[in-house]
Enzyme design. Structure first.
Site, mmCIF file in Angstrom:
data_model
loop_
_atom_site.group_PDB
_atom_site.id
_atom_site.type_symbol
_atom_site.label_atom_id
_atom_site.label_comp_id
_atom_site.label_asym_id
_atom_site.label_seq_id
_atom_site.Cartn_x
_atom_site.Cartn_y
_atom_site.Cartn_z
ATOM 1 N N GLY A 1 -45.071 29.521 11.944
ATOM 2 C CA GLY A 1 -44.841 29.495 13.385
ATOM 3 C C GLY A 1 -43.452 29.957 13.766
ATOM 4 O O GLY A 1 -42.992 29.742 14.889
ATOM 5 N N CYS A 2 -42.753 30.600 12.817
ATOM 6 C CA CYS A 2 -41.413 31.092 13.110
ATOM 7 C C CYS A 2 -41.528 32.214 14.143
ATOM 8 O O CYS A 2 -42.368 33.099 14.019
ATOM 9 C CB CYS A 2 -40.766 31.600 11.828
ATOM 10 S SG CYS A 2 -39.119 32.231 12.084
ATOM 11 N N SER A 3 -40.670 32.162 15.167
ATOM 12 C CA SER A 3 -40.856 33.052 16.314
ATOM 13 C C SER A 3 -40.275 34.437 16.091
ATOM 14 O O SER A 3 -40.539 35.346 16.870
ATOM 15 C CB SER A 3 -40.206 32.426 17.541
ATOM 16 O OG SER A 3 -38.820 32.262 17.322
ATOM 17 N N ARG B 1 -62.631 25.359 -9.258
ATOM 18 C CA ARG B 1 -63.701 25.727 -8.325
ATOM 19 C C ARG B 1 -63.553 27.190 -7.874
ATOM 20 O O ARG B 1 -62.448 27.716 -7.804
ATOM 21 C CB ARG B 1 -63.751 24.773 -7.142
ATOM 22 C CG ARG B 1 -62.663 24.928 -6.124
ATOM 23 C CD ARG B 1 -62.733 23.737 -5.167
ATOM 24 N NE ARG B 1 -61.982 23.978 -3.952
ATOM 25 C CZ ARG B 1 -60.673 23.931 -3.874
ATOM 26 N NH1 ARG B 1 -59.945 23.675 -4.952
ATOM 27 N NH2 ARG B 1 -60.063 24.149 -2.734
ATOM 28 N N ASN C 1 -28.772 27.164 21.268
ATOM 29 C CA ASN C 1 -30.149 27.562 21.549
ATOM 30 C C ASN C 1 -30.351 27.702 23.068
ATOM 31 O O ASN C 1 -29.972 26.812 23.830
ATOM 32 C CB ASN C 1 -31.104 26.508 20.972
ATOM 33 C CG ASN C 1 -32.519 27.007 20.854
ATOM 34 O OD1 ASN C 1 -33.067 27.590 21.782
ATOM 35 N ND2 ASN C 1 -33.119 26.779 19.702
ATOM 36 N N HIS D 1 -32.947 33.561 10.115
ATOM 37 C CA HIS D 1 -32.195 32.568 10.884
ATOM 38 C C HIS D 1 -32.684 31.162 10.590
ATOM 39 O O HIS D 1 -33.791 30.968 10.076
ATOM 40 C CB HIS D 1 -32.327 32.833 12.390
ATOM 41 C CG HIS D 1 -33.714 32.560 12.912
ATOM 42 N ND1 HIS D 1 -34.770 33.425 12.729
ATOM 43 C CD2 HIS D 1 -34.221 31.504 13.590
ATOM 44 C CE1 HIS D 1 -35.860 32.926 13.284
ATOM 45 N NE2 HIS D 1 -35.560 31.753 13.807
ATOM 46 N N TYR E 1 -59.092 15.095 5.035
ATOM 47 C CA TYR E 1 -58.649 13.880 4.345
ATOM 48 C C TYR E 1 -57.137 13.682 4.487
ATOM 49 O O TYR E 1 -56.651 12.578 4.722
ATOM 50 C CB TYR E 1 -59.043 13.950 2.868
ATOM 51 C CG TYR E 1 -58.843 12.639 2.139
ATOM 52 C CD1 TYR E 1 -59.783 11.614 2.261
ATOM 53 C CD2 TYR E 1 -57.720 12.423 1.354
ATOM 54 C CE1 TYR E 1 -59.597 10.404 1.610
ATOM 55 C CE2 TYR E 1 -57.530 11.215 0.709
ATOM 56 C CZ TYR E 1 -58.471 10.202 0.827
ATOM 57 O OH TYR E 1 -58.283 9.005 0.193
ATOM 58 N N GLU E 2 -56.403 14.822 4.379
ATOM 59 C CA GLU E 2 -54.938 14.742 4.469
ATOM 60 C C GLU E 2 -54.472 14.197 5.811
ATOM 61 O O GLU E 2 -53.520 13.426 5.887
ATOM 62 C CB GLU E 2 -54.302 16.119 4.253
ATOM 63 C CG GLU E 2 -54.234 16.550 2.816
ATOM 64 C CD GLU E 2 -55.385 17.432 2.405
ATOM 65 O OE1 GLU E 2 -56.425 17.420 3.105
ATOM 66 O OE2 GLU E 2 -55.268 18.126 1.386
ATOM 67 N N CYS F 1 -35.379 42.973 18.839
ATOM 68 C CA CYS F 1 -35.153 41.630 18.286
ATOM 69 C C CYS F 1 -34.098 40.881 19.108
ATOM 70 O O CYS F 1 -33.019 41.413 19.370
ATOM 71 C CB CYS F 1 -34.694 41.758 16.829
ATOM 72 S SG CYS F 1 -34.085 40.217 16.142
ATOM 73 N N ASN G 1 -37.068 27.532 9.404
ATOM 74 C CA ASN G 1 -38.509 27.658 9.507
ATOM 75 C C ASN G 1 -38.780 29.133 9.286
ATOM 76 O O ASN G 1 -38.360 29.955 10.094
ATOM 77 C CB ASN G 1 -38.915 27.218 10.915
ATOM 78 C CG ASN G 1 -40.329 26.757 10.961
ATOM 79 O OD1 ASN G 1 -40.859 26.294 9.946
ATOM 80 N ND2 ASN G 1 -40.947 26.865 12.109
ATOM 81 N N LYS H 1 -52.516 26.469 1.899
ATOM 82 C CA LYS H 1 -53.043 25.105 1.842
ATOM 83 C C LYS H 1 -53.082 24.561 3.272
ATOM 84 O O LYS H 1 -52.113 24.721 4.022
ATOM 85 C CB LYS H 1 -52.069 24.271 0.991
ATOM 86 C CG LYS H 1 -52.109 22.791 1.217
ATOM 87 C CD LYS H 1 -53.031 22.130 0.249
ATOM 88 C CE LYS H 1 -53.082 20.633 0.497
ATOM 89 N NZ LYS H 1 -54.247 20.020 -0.134
#
Ligand code: H2U
Length: 350
Positions: free
Chosen positions: A155-157, A29, A74, A162, A317-318, A49, A149, A312
């Site tokens: 969404g890694c900060s 498509r 953390n 790390h 539907y998912e 940082c 992540n 993606k």
């Protein structure tokens, strides 16, 4: 009965007990969406940082001038370690107190060096830290979840390379279902499900992305994300603590090769959520020795589909029915094999 894999079909994931809808015909498509944007080179040190050596973290604590891997508690942990544990007994509103610890693991003092850009001995240091953390936390907690992540898209900060470690008194859902599925298979066939899978995948070769004497990386038959991979040991081990010296060395090598392929695919620092599943250490408070049915494995779940910016979405539907994919896992493996696992595009450009 056979399946025409060129037509829409559904594949079963025996680890999760869930299904994925595959629609290879949709790959044709037209696409008029966004394409990749050029990446800015990251500096080796960033004074703003929170994770760079010598810098002050969000809660005022100062990072040491660390030279290799650095692990710290953390500052904003999702889990605490309370003494008083409680549970509700209402079947409609079930709950129990959770206990655990959350740690952050900086892979390198160099702000710009993601895992594939580290030298093999530096990745080996990360592997050793994962193993040491598992050993220490497995003394006290039922489950040790190690994960990374990576990338703003996930969404890694913070771009500083790390990962995280969460150890919990309970066994979380994903690990629990991997435990039950492997246990069931072992009861049915008297063999380890994932060692059987390794044999079949090495022989078939069509979904293999990387392989060495001790490890195998495949796009699993049942992959839901376009370039999802599964990293498996080729020897029996239930946990990271079971790895000997050469196996750790070989793990560092396949990790570098696999993540180099990922980055080379769309010439970008490939975002993903990656994590290890290892056997629980306790079952209802009783220590679990070394379950033969459970094989250590790592999942990589990258969101990218066509380029550095086209992802993606697991929506529609998912979200409401089950995952669906257009690109077949075999084609995804072929695309990952077609790019280099040895030479990173950033090193070539340098
Ligand atoms: P991400 O992997 O999603 O980027 O999370 C990084 C973690 O680092 C996050 O859980 C912690 C956050 O709580 N963190 C600190 O502990 N101290 C800081 O100064 C910044 C971030």
């Amino acid at each position: 009965m056979s399946v025409d894999f060129a037509k829409p079909h559904r594949r079963y994931n025996p680890l999760s007990g869930r299904w994925v809808q595959v629609s290879p015909h949709r790959l044709d498509r037209p696409w008029q969406g966004e394409e990749a944007e050029p990446e800015e080179p990251a500096p080796s040190y960033d004074e703003d940082c929170y994770l760079c050596p010598g810098n002050t973290r969000n809660n005022g604590e100062v990072n040491p001038d660390y030279k290799g891997v650095y692990v710290f508690e953390n500052d904003f942990p999702a889990l605490l370690d309370p003494d008083d544990l409680g549970a509700t007994d209402d079947p409609l509103f079930q709950a129990h107190t959770t206990k655990g610890v959350c740690r952050v693991i900086c892979f390198s003092p160099d702000h710009s060096k993601t895992l594939p850009l580290l030298a093999l001995d530096e990745i080996r240091e990360v592997v050793d830290a994962w193993c040491d953390q598992t050993a220490e936390l497995g003394e006290r907690f039922a489950s040790v979840q190690i994960f990374e992540n990576k990338g703003a898209m996930m969404g890694c900060s913070n771009p500083h390379p790390h990962g995280q470690i969460w150890a919990t008194g309970h066994v979380p859902d994903e690990v629990y279902s991997a435990d039950c599925s492997q246990d069931d298979y072992y009861r049915d066939f008297g063999r380890s499900m994932l060692l059987d899978l390794v044999d079949r995948e090495v022989e078939a070769a069509e979904r293999v992305v990387e392989v060495n004497d001790d490890w195998l990386a495949i796009v699993p038959y049942w992959a839901a994300w376009p370039f999802q991979t599964l990293l498996l040991p080729r020897f029996p081990t239930a946990r990271l603590t079971g790895l000997d010296d050469p196996q750790r060395e070989a793990l560092a090598a396949i990790f570098k090769a696999l993540t180099t392929r990922y980055d080379n695919l769309f010439k970008t620092s490939f975002p993903y959520s990656m994590g290890w599943h290892q056997a629980p250490f306790f079952d209802d408070g009783r220590p679990v020795e070394n379950p033969e049915y459970f094989q250590l494995h790592a999942h990589f779940y990258p969101p990218l589909l066509r380029s550095a910016s086209v992802r993606k979405f697991m929506v529609g539907y998912e979200m409401l029915a089950e995952p669906q994919r257009d690109l077949t896992p075999e084609r995804a493996a072929e695309m990952l094999r077609a790019v280099s696992g040895k030479q990173h595009y950033k090193e070539l450009a340098a």
